[in-house]
Design a protein around this motif. Structure first.
Motif, mmCIF file in Angstrom:
data_model
loop_
_atom_site.group_PDB
_atom_site.id
_atom_site.type_symbol
_atom_site.label_atom_id
_atom_site.label_comp_id
_atom_site.label_asym_id
_atom_site.label_seq_id
_atom_site.Cartn_x
_atom_site.Cartn_y
_atom_site.Cartn_z
ATOM 1 N N ARG A 58 -2.325 -1.170 -12.242
ATOM 2 C CA ARG A 58 -2.803 0.098 -11.678
ATOM 3 C C ARG A 58 -1.850 0.672 -10.631
ATOM 4 O O ARG A 58 -1.990 1.827 -10.231
ATOM 5 C CB ARG A 58 -4.180 -0.103 -11.032
ATOM 6 N N ALA A 59 -0.895 -0.132 -10.179
ATOM 7 C CA ALA A 59 -0.015 0.284 -9.091
ATOM 8 C C ALA A 59 1.103 1.189 -9.588
ATOM 9 O O ALA A 59 1.420 1.238 -10.779
ATOM 10 C CB ALA A 59 0.567 -0.946 -8.395
ATOM 11 N N GLN A 94 0.843 -1.186 0.000
ATOM 12 C CA GLN A 94 0.000 0.000 0.000
ATOM 13 C C GLN A 94 0.886 1.247 0.000
ATOM 14 O O GLN A 94 2.037 1.222 0.432
ATOM 15 C CB GLN A 94 -0.937 -0.002 1.212
ATOM 16 N N HIS A 95 0.312 2.374 -0.485
ATOM 17 C CA HIS A 95 1.085 3.610 -0.587
ATOM 18 C C HIS A 95 1.716 4.011 0.741
ATOM 19 O O HIS A 95 2.770 4.659 0.766
ATOM 20 C CB HIS A 95 0.178 4.756 -1.052
ATOM 21 N N THR A 141 -3.264 2.478 -3.298
ATOM 22 C CA THR A 141 -3.951 3.022 -2.128
ATOM 23 C C THR A 141 -4.503 1.890 -1.285
ATOM 24 O O THR A 141 -4.335 1.851 -0.069
ATOM 25 C CB THR A 141 -5.108 3.947 -2.558
ATOM 26 N N GLU A 142 -5.186 0.953 -1.920
ATOM 27 C CA GLU A 142 -5.738 -0.202 -1.226
ATOM 28 C C GLU A 142 -5.282 -1.471 -1.925
ATOM 29 O O GLU A 142 -5.333 -1.563 -3.146
ATOM 30 C CB GLU A 142 -7.267 -0.165 -1.217
ATOM 31 N N ILE A 180 0.310 10.571 -5.150
ATOM 32 C CA ILE A 180 0.030 9.464 -4.241
ATOM 33 C C ILE A 180 -0.602 9.975 -2.951
ATOM 34 O O ILE A 180 -1.559 9.407 -2.440
ATOM 35 C CB ILE A 180 1.320 8.679 -3.947
ATOM 36 N N THR A 181 -0.056 11.091 -2.419
ATOM 37 C CA THR A 181 -0.625 11.669 -1.205
ATOM 38 C C THR A 181 -2.078 12.040 -1.426
ATOM 39 O O THR A 181 -2.952 11.753 -0.601
ATOM 40 C CB THR A 181 0.184 12.906 -0.779
ATOM 41 N N SER A 182 -2.368 12.685 -2.548
ATOM 42 C CA SER A 182 -3.735 13.080 -2.841
ATOM 43 C C SER A 182 -4.632 11.857 -2.976
ATOM 44 O O SER A 182 -5.780 11.861 -2.534
ATOM 45 C CB SER A 182 -3.772 13.915 -4.132
#
Length: 357
Positions: free
Chosen positions: A241-242, A166-167, A193-194, A257-259
């Motif tokens: 997608r990663a 995960q990120h 993200t997930e 990534i943060t957003s």
């Protein structure tokens, strides 16, 4: 006279060497003074002209008579070893074929010990490819240290290794150090993200998935070709997608990534999820999630969780076409140190592919 403690010495004892060296100039040695190890190593022989003396044999000649039979024995034993290996390989193949016909396509594994043993055996036998999905954020340093050597050995054997995290691991220093080392050894790592669930696939022949949220209690070992293919395709879709992790050349967490993480938290608030649920799903600490929620509540002047969900749903923060900078400013970024990321590691044998670490 002889101080050797074995009936088949590999070298003369100290007194024998001294006697041999002192007799080199004369070429003979009194028969009664010959240590046993000189006889056994063929460094002396009977002297026909003088029954009371023995002749000194050059080491090169003695080596031929002593080492020759040893080499023949080694060659014979090596032939036996190769023959036994071929026999066991053929039997193993027949055994595997027979088991494959009778083995259930899905096997339930219960207990951390049995799960770890099955995983260790599958990974040790991995020949070509290891696919791993690791949700839950950063991992404990001691588990990473134990996994590092195993991963490097796999990669050295030519096994391709791809892992999805995960990120949130991008803010976990210990995990990033581990990722940097294994990527330098040839592994590939990406983040999302997930991550759907923890999953390990070896050579696209066997897969392991947890049976429940408590991954140390029970797991499924899947060998059905269709099911394994489905799980591998599921992994490939997530992999596409990663975002690749390139530790030395990229920032730990880019604004995009943060957003993405922040927007996932906002969507969870609108859906009515609790902080604990969001933390588990995104691999974050509950404290970090609560801080995100507090910050956005202040930004939108919300007085309750329900009002916050309504305000988010009616705002542009969740719009796919909305300004991502607004979302980034509305939420505080994740801390850079490992303190803000909870490592969801459960007790049990450490393994890079453990379903419970």
């Amino acid at each position: 006279m002889c101080e050797c403690d074995t009936s088949q010495p590999s070298s003369p004892c100290a007194p024998a060497r001294d006697r041999y060296s002192s007799a080199l100039s004369a070429g003979t040695l009194p028969h009664a003074d010959v240590p046993d190890c000189l006889w056994k190593l063929s460094l002396v022989r009977e002297c026909p002209e003088s029954p009371d003396s023995v002749e000194i044999v050059p080491p090169e000649a003695a080596a031929w008579s002593v080492l020759g039979p040893m080499e023949e024995e080694l060659a014979r034993r090596r032939g036996e070893l190769l023959s036994a290996q071929a026999t066991f390989a053929a039997l193993s193949e027949a055994y595997a074929d027979a088991r494959r016909d009778r083995e259930p396509p899905v096997t339930l594994l219960t207990g951390g010990g049995l799960i770890s043993s099955a995983l260790e055996a599958a990974v040790a036998g991995c020949r070509e490819e290891l696919l791993t999905a690791q949700p839950g954020g950063g991992r404990a340093p001691h588990l990473l240290e134990e996994a590092r050597g195993r991963d490097v050995r796999l990669l050295a054997r030519g096994v391709r290794q791809r892992t999805i995290y995960q990120h949130t691991v991008r803010s976990h220093q210990a995990t990033m150090s581990y990722i940097e080392e294994i990527t330098e050894a040839g592994a590939q790592v990406r983040t999302l993200t997930e991550v759907f669930e923890r999953m390990i696939i070896c050579d696209r022949e066997v897969a392991f998935i947890p049976l429940s949220d408590d991954r140390s209690v029970a797991a499924l070992r899947v060998t059905h070709p269709g099911l394994v293919r489905f799980l591998a395709q599921f992994f490939e879709n997530a992999w596409d997608r990663a975002v690749p992790v390139v530790p030395r050349t990229a920032p730990a967490r880019s604004p995009e990534i943060t957003s993405e993480i922040q927007r996932a938290i906002l969507r969870a608030i609108v859906s009515g999820e609790t902080d604990d649920s969001v933390a588990r799903r995104l691999g974050m600490s509950r404290r970090s999630v609560a801080e995100h929620v507090r910050k956005v509540s202040q930004q939108l002047a919300s007085g309750s969780r329900a009002q916050l969900g309504y305000l988010l749903a009616t705002s542009s923060l969740l719009s796919a076409e909305g300004d991502q900078d607004d979302a980034s400013e509305a939420l505080v970024p994740e801390p850079r140190s490992g303190a803000g990321v909870t490592c969801h590691c459960l007790p049990g044998p450490a393994s890079v592919v453990s379903l419970s670490d």
